[in-house]
Write a protein that holds these residues in place. Structure first.
Motif, PDB file in Angstrom:
ATOM      1  N   TYR A 223       0.834  -1.195   0.000  1.00 47.84           N
ATOM      2  CA  TYR A 223       0.000   0.000   0.000  1.00 47.84           C
ATOM      3  C   TYR A 223       0.874   1.253   0.000  1.00 47.84           C
ATOM      4  O   TYR A 223       0.589   2.214  -0.720  1.00 47.84           O
ATOM      5  CB  TYR A 223      -0.933  -0.003   1.215  1.00 47.84           C
ATOM      6  CG  TYR A 223      -1.865   1.178   1.235  1.00 47.84           C
ATOM      7  CD1 TYR A 223      -2.979   1.206   0.406  1.00 47.84           C
ATOM      8  CD2 TYR A 223      -1.624   2.275   2.054  1.00 47.84           C
ATOM      9  CE1 TYR A 223      -3.847   2.291   0.399  1.00 47.84           C
ATOM     10  CE2 TYR A 223      -2.478   3.367   2.053  1.00 47.84           C
ATOM     11  CZ  TYR A 223      -3.583   3.369   1.221  1.00 47.84           C
ATOM     12  OH  TYR A 223      -4.424   4.449   1.217  1.00 47.84           O
ATOM     13  N   TRP A 224       1.953   1.241   0.785  1.00 47.88           N
ATOM     14  CA  TRP A 224       2.845   2.395   0.855  1.00 47.88           C
ATOM     15  C   TRP A 224       3.494   2.653  -0.507  1.00 47.88           C
ATOM     16  O   TRP A 224       3.582   3.787  -0.956  1.00 47.88           O
ATOM     17  CB  TRP A 224       3.909   2.187   1.934  1.00 47.88           C
ATOM     18  CG  TRP A 224       4.743   3.405   2.125  1.00 47.88           C
ATOM     19  CD1 TRP A 224       6.008   3.640   1.663  1.00 47.88           C
ATOM     20  CD2 TRP A 224       4.366   4.593   2.834  1.00 47.88           C
ATOM     21  NE1 TRP A 224       6.430   4.890   2.025  1.00 47.88           N
ATOM     22  CE2 TRP A 224       5.441   5.498   2.750  1.00 47.88           C
ATOM     23  CE3 TRP A 224       3.217   4.964   3.518  1.00 47.88           C
ATOM     24  CZ2 TRP A 224       5.401   6.750   3.332  1.00 47.88           C
ATOM     25  CZ3 TRP A 224       3.180   6.222   4.107  1.00 47.88           C
ATOM     26  CH2 TRP A 224       4.264   7.096   4.001  1.00 47.88           C
ATOM     27  N   ARG A 225       3.936   1.584  -1.172  1.00 51.06           N
ATOM     28  CA  ARG A 225       4.530   1.753  -2.504  1.00 51.06           C
ATOM     29  C   ARG A 225       3.509   2.343  -3.476  1.00 51.06           C
ATOM     30  O   ARG A 225       3.823   3.256  -4.240  1.00 51.06           O
ATOM     31  CB  ARG A 225       5.046   0.404  -3.040  1.00 51.06           C
ATOM     32  CG  ARG A 225       6.378  -0.015  -2.449  1.00 51.06           C
ATOM     33  CD  ARG A 225       6.951  -1.226  -3.171  1.00 51.06           C
ATOM     34  NE  ARG A 225       6.085  -2.400  -3.084  1.00 51.06           N
ATOM     35  CZ  ARG A 225       6.110  -3.295  -2.101  1.00 51.06           C
ATOM     36  NH1 ARG A 225       6.952  -3.153  -1.109  1.00 51.06           N
ATOM     37  NH2 ARG A 225       5.285  -4.328  -2.119  1.00 51.06           N
ATOM     38  N   ASP A 226       2.270   1.840  -3.437  1.00 49.79           N
ATOM     39  CA  ASP A 226       1.220   2.366  -4.313  1.00 49.79           C
ATOM     40  C   ASP A 226       0.931   3.827  -4.004  1.00 49.79           C
ATOM     41  O   ASP A 226       0.767   4.643  -4.911  1.00 49.79           O
ATOM     42  CB  ASP A 226      -0.067   1.545  -4.173  1.00 49.79           C
ATOM     43  CG  ASP A 226       0.050   0.150  -4.756  1.00 49.79           C
ATOM     44  OD1 ASP A 226       1.020  -0.118  -5.506  1.00 49.79           O
ATOM     45  OD2 ASP A 226      -0.830  -0.677  -4.453  1.00 49.79           O
ATOM     46  N   LEU A 227       0.857   4.160  -2.733  1.00 49.07           N
ATOM     47  CA  LEU A 227       0.589   5.539  -2.325  1.00 49.07           C
ATOM     48  C   LEU A 227       1.715   6.463  -2.781  1.00 49.07           C
ATOM     49  O   LEU A 227       1.458   7.543  -3.326  1.00 49.07           O
ATOM     50  CB  LEU A 227       0.420   5.607  -0.809  1.00 49.07           C
ATOM     51  CG  LEU A 227       0.039   6.954  -0.207  1.00 49.07           C
ATOM     52  CD1 LEU A 227      -1.288   7.435  -0.771  1.00 49.07           C
ATOM     53  CD2 LEU A 227      -0.036   6.840   1.302  1.00 49.07           C
ATOM     54  N   THR A 228       2.944   6.035  -2.604  1.00 49.29           N
ATOM     55  CA  THR A 228       4.091   6.832  -3.040  1.00 49.29           C
ATOM     56  C   THR A 228       4.063   7.030  -4.556  1.00 49.29           C
ATOM     57  O   THR A 228       4.290   8.135  -5.047  1.00 49.29           O
ATOM     58  CB  THR A 228       5.411   6.155  -2.609  1.00 49.29           C
ATOM     59  OG1 THR A 228       5.401   6.014  -1.190  1.00 49.29           O
ATOM     60  CG2 THR A 228       6.621   6.967  -3.024  1.00 49.29           C
ATOM     61  N   ASP A 229       3.770   5.954  -5.280  1.00 45.55           N
ATOM     62  CA  ASP A 229       3.673   6.057  -6.742  1.00 45.55           C
ATOM     63  C   ASP A 229       2.578   7.037  -7.151  1.00 45.55           C
ATOM     64  O   ASP A 229       2.754   7.827  -8.081  1.00 45.55           O
ATOM     65  CB  ASP A 229       3.386   4.686  -7.364  1.00 45.55           C
ATOM     66  CG  ASP A 229       4.577   3.743  -7.287  1.00 45.55           C
ATOM     67  OD1 ASP A 229       5.708   4.214  -7.004  1.00 45.55           O
ATOM     68  OD2 ASP A 229       4.372   2.537  -7.498  1.00 45.55           O
ATOM     69  N   THR A 230       1.435   6.986  -6.455  1.00 48.44           N
ATOM     70  CA  THR A 230       0.324   7.890  -6.766  1.00 48.44           C
ATOM     71  C   THR A 230       0.732   9.340  -6.538  1.00 48.44           C
ATOM     72  O   THR A 230       0.461  10.208  -7.377  1.00 48.44           O
ATOM     73  CB  THR A 230      -0.900   7.543  -5.893  1.00 48.44           C
ATOM     74  OG1 THR A 230      -1.302   6.207  -6.192  1.00 48.44           O
ATOM     75  CG2 THR A 230      -2.051   8.499  -6.144  1.00 48.44           C
ATOM     76  N   ILE A 231       1.392   9.609  -5.411  1.00 47.29           N
ATOM     77  CA  ILE A 231       1.839  10.969  -5.110  1.00 47.29           C
ATOM     78  C   ILE A 231       2.817  11.463  -6.181  1.00 47.29           C
ATOM     79  O   ILE A 231       2.696  12.586  -6.684  1.00 47.29           O
ATOM     80  CB  ILE A 231       2.470  11.043  -3.709  1.00 47.29           C
ATOM     81  CG1 ILE A 231       1.382  10.826  -2.641  1.00 47.29           C
ATOM     82  CG2 ILE A 231       3.209  12.370  -3.495  1.00 47.29           C
ATOM     83  CD1 ILE A 231       1.926  10.610  -1.244  1.00 47.29           C
TER      84      ILE A 231
ATOM     85  N   GLN B 161       3.075  10.349  -9.294  1.00 49.25           N
ATOM     86  CA  GLN B 161       2.372  10.486 -10.572  1.00 49.25           C
ATOM     87  C   GLN B 161       1.572  11.769 -10.614  1.00 49.25           C
ATOM     88  O   GLN B 161       1.600  12.480 -11.623  1.00 49.25           O
ATOM     89  CB  GLN B 161       1.450   9.273 -10.774  1.00 49.25           C
ATOM     90  CG  GLN B 161       0.755   9.291 -12.106  1.00 49.25           C
ATOM     91  CD  GLN B 161      -0.112   8.053 -12.306  1.00 49.25           C
ATOM     92  OE1 GLN B 161      -0.261   7.237 -11.412  1.00 49.25           O
ATOM     93  NE2 GLN B 161      -0.695   7.951 -13.479  1.00 49.25           N
ATOM     94  N   ILE B 162       0.865  12.075  -9.539  1.00 53.15           N
ATOM     95  CA  ILE B 162       0.086  13.311  -9.505  1.00 53.15           C
ATOM     96  C   ILE B 162       1.010  14.516  -9.601  1.00 53.15           C
ATOM     97  O   ILE B 162       0.727  15.487 -10.293  1.00 53.15           O
ATOM     98  CB  ILE B 162      -0.779  13.368  -8.230  1.00 53.15           C
ATOM     99  CG1 ILE B 162      -1.892  12.327  -8.321  1.00 53.15           C
ATOM    100  CG2 ILE B 162      -1.374  14.771  -8.034  1.00 53.15           C
ATOM    101  CD1 ILE B 162      -2.652  12.114  -7.028  1.00 53.15           C
TER     102      ILE B 162
END
Length: 109
Positions: free
Chosen positions: A94-102, A104-105
């Motif tokens: 989840y942390w990796r996905d959240l970091t990737d989302t941040i 990307q945005i």
């Protein structure tokens, strides 16, 4: 200087995954967990840790064993259970996905 309330809330939310990480592949007693968190620059107190450890034990994420100590009473050593290992793995994903989302945005702003 007082801490930003938003950052304090985020830090509180990070305590559980950090405690699980501190127990990843290593048994520790609570004071060692606090020391590991502090050594990494994360402010932690035993008074905050004990209720979380109790919760994690009730949920089956951690288990414990008592060991004699040469410097006092027996110590309660904690370790991850298979359920705790899965929970830590989920937190990390989840942390990796959240970091990737941040990231990307940030690139698309």
């Amino acid at each position: 200087m007082s801490e930003n309330p938003r950052m304090a809330a985020l830090r509180r939310g990070m305590l559980e995954p950090l405690v699980l990480t501190a127990l990843d592949r290593r048994q520790r007693y609570p004071a060692e967990i606090v020391a590991a968190l502090r050594d990494a620059g994360f402010p932690a107190q035993e008074g905050t840790l004990y209720p979380l450890l109790t919760k994690l034990g009730r949920e089956g994420a951690v288990t414990h064993e008592w060991r004699e100590s040469s410097s006092g009473p027996p110590r309660k050593y904690l370790s991850l259970t298979p359920a705790g290992e899965r929970q830590l793995s989920e937190f990390r994903a989840y942390w990796r996905d959240l970091t990737d989302t941040i990231e990307q945005i940030g690139r698309h702003s």
